[in-house]
Design a protein around this motif. Structure first.
Motif, mmCIF file in Angstrom:
data_model
loop_
_atom_site.group_PDB
_atom_site.id
_atom_site.type_symbol
_atom_site.label_atom_id
_atom_site.label_comp_id
_atom_site.label_asym_id
_atom_site.label_seq_id
_atom_site.Cartn_x
_atom_site.Cartn_y
_atom_site.Cartn_z
ATOM 1 N N SER A 199 33.921 72.806 29.735
ATOM 2 C CA SER A 199 33.305 73.998 30.339
ATOM 3 C C SER A 199 33.996 74.407 31.638
ATOM 4 C CB SER A 199 31.811 73.756 30.599
ATOM 5 O OG SER A 199 31.611 72.912 31.717
ATOM 6 N N THR A 229 35.671 80.425 23.490
ATOM 7 C CA THR A 229 35.313 80.750 24.880
ATOM 8 C C THR A 229 36.234 81.800 25.491
ATOM 9 O OG1 THR A 229 36.645 78.955 25.828
ATOM 10 C CG2 THR A 229 34.359 78.432 25.267
ATOM 11 N N GLU A 306 30.940 65.367 30.687
ATOM 12 C CA GLU A 306 31.765 65.978 29.640
ATOM 13 C C GLU A 306 32.926 65.056 29.257
ATOM 14 O OE1 GLU A 306 32.730 70.130 30.139
ATOM 15 O OE2 GLU A 306 30.794 70.565 31.054
#
Length: 469
Positions: A199, A229, A306
């Protein structure tokens, strides 16, 4: 003519004039890498471009030699991500950015060193040894894209690509005295980038000047069907508006950027650069990022979380390093990861697994994501009043190799001015603004733009760069 410290623009002009051929240029850089890379350790895998690769398409970057961070895939070449666990892994496809560079005619000279899986601020965490700063080989080049920044600063290539999760393009660019651009999250495809924190990760250029950064962005930016994305937004010609004056531009200075921890010599260079912006007609205004002080803490919860998920795929079974001493399947998992990962990767995997575990998710990960949203809101509020925000990239100039390696928190603090930009998904650029008075080493000046407004960001950086000369 002997090629020397060429930019993309000057290389293209020299090639067009016939000063040298693309083949002669590539051989020049191959010889230079062979002579100088041993002392710098900037490139892990130098390439010998075969004749087939030199049948170049007539693209925007035809014949321009570049280097590629070793967490970005280049088909059939090693992609180690700076880790023992991937020391023999060969990429089975090209990253989208590599495909675009090939189409544009650029020639890859090799893969550059980095902190393991891009975790670090000094390129000391590489399983293949630290990279050294070309300005002083006893010092770090910054990280995690330290190999790419050092290669550009030492003129071992014309430009390079890096990745930036919390400052990993801008901080090494600052410490090596070159230009480093982190685009808006979603502006450049991450397909073919070995994931660290999905992210936050973003690929961007490291170049010798702002014009070159704009030129590379023209090639690598844009939507990609392989990366959901990426934004379906038109990509402008970033070089077109560079010459437009910035008189009347509103420039914000976050008051939180000039508190304890910023070295005197860096603060002096940043303040004198702000005064140059004022002298060319920019309107300087103080702004506030009230949640700035929580950014680093939130980042070091989100990233390890993550990381623990993304690095779970390296299990010693599917690909990568597999322990020879393991007797059972479970032993293979444990021993391959124990032997294959370095200390910083292990640290972040453990922190992340803890933050995501039952009973702690709300207290850590969820809370960190709420802080991230608040930081994004802070920037949104600031950008209602100003066009760009400026400040330091790093609190200090390049420090000595080994000086902070036993203190992870000191290394994490190197990212204090860059991390908030990633949390908010904004574009940021570092340009050199002179050398520190005491250290004599490069200082980077950071400019931060509105989301997907790289055009204004690059124009401001370019105009400032012209006035810093």
């Amino acid at each position: 003519m002997t090629p020397s410290n060429l930019t993309i623009k000057s290389t293209r002009e020299a090639l067009n004039r016939g000063d040298f051929s693309p083949e002669e240029l590539i051989r020049h850089y191959e010889n230079k890498i062979e002579k100088e890379n041993k002392k710098l350790n900037a490139l892990l895998t130098p390439f010998k471009p075969v004749d087939e690769q030199l049948k170049l398409p007539e693209g925007l970057l035809r014949g321009i030699p570049y280097a590629l961070k070793d967490n970005i895939l280049f088909e059939n070449s090693l992609a180690t991500a700076g880790s023992k666990i991937l020391e023999n892994y060969r990429a089975s496809f090209d990253a989208t950015v590599v495909k675009k560079l090939k189409t544009a005619g650029a020639v890859c000279l090799g893969k550059t060193n980095l902190d393991e899986f891009a975790m670090g601020t000094s390129t000391e965490n590489s399983a293949f040894g630290p990279t050294k700063n070309p300005h002083d080989i006893s010092r770090v080049p910054g990280g995690s894209s330290g190999g790419s920044a050092a290669a550009v600063a030492a003129d071992l290539c014309v430009f390079a690509l890096g990745s930036d999760t919390g400052g990993s393009i801008r901080q090494p660019a600052a410490l090596c005295g070159v230009v480093g651009l982190k685009p808006t999250y979603g502006r450049v495809s991450r397909h073919g980038l070995i994931a660290m924190a999905s992210s936050l990760d973003q690929i961007g250029p490291i170049t010798k000047n702002v014009y070159d950064a704009a030129l590379v962005m023209n090639v690598i930016a844009g939507h990609d069907e392989f990366d959901a994305t990426t934004a379906k937004k038109n990509v402008p010609d970033y070089t077109k508006s560079l010459e437009k004056e910035i008189k009347g531009l509103k420039v914000g200075i976050p008051k939180e950027f000039f508190r304890d921890g910023l070295s005197v010599e860096v603060a002096e260079r940043i303040k004198s650069t702000i005064s140059i912006l004022e002298s060319i007609g920019c309107n300087i205004a103080e702004v506030s990022i009230p949640n700035f002080e929580y950014a680093l803490a939130a980042y070091y919860v989100i990233v390890p979380s993550e990381v623990s998920a993304n690095l779970s795929r390296f299990d010693g079974i599917r690909y990568g390093y597999s322990s020879k001493s393991a007797d059972t399947l479970i032993d293979t998992y444990f021993e391959s990861r124990t032997e294959g990962f370095g200390p910083e990767s292990k640290r972040r995997i453990m922190i992340g697994a803890y933050a995501l575990s039952s009973g702690y998710y709300d207290a850590y990960y969820l809370k960190a994501q709420k802080v991230r949203r608040l930081i994004k809101n802070d920037f949104d509020s600031a950008f209602e009043k100003v066009d760009v925000i400026v400040g330091p990239v790093s609190p200090t100039t390049a420090f000595r190799i080994g000086e902070k390696s036993s203190d992870p928190l000191a290394l994490y603090l190197e990212d204090i001015y860059t991390v908030p930009v990633n949390l908010a998904g904004l574009p940021g650029i570092s340009i050199p603004c002179g050398n520190g008075e005491n250290s004599g080493l490069p200082v980077g000046f950071q400019l931060i733009g509105k989301a997907f407004d790289e055009e204004t960001l690059l124009r401001t950086a370019y105009q400032l760069e012209q006035n810093l000369k």
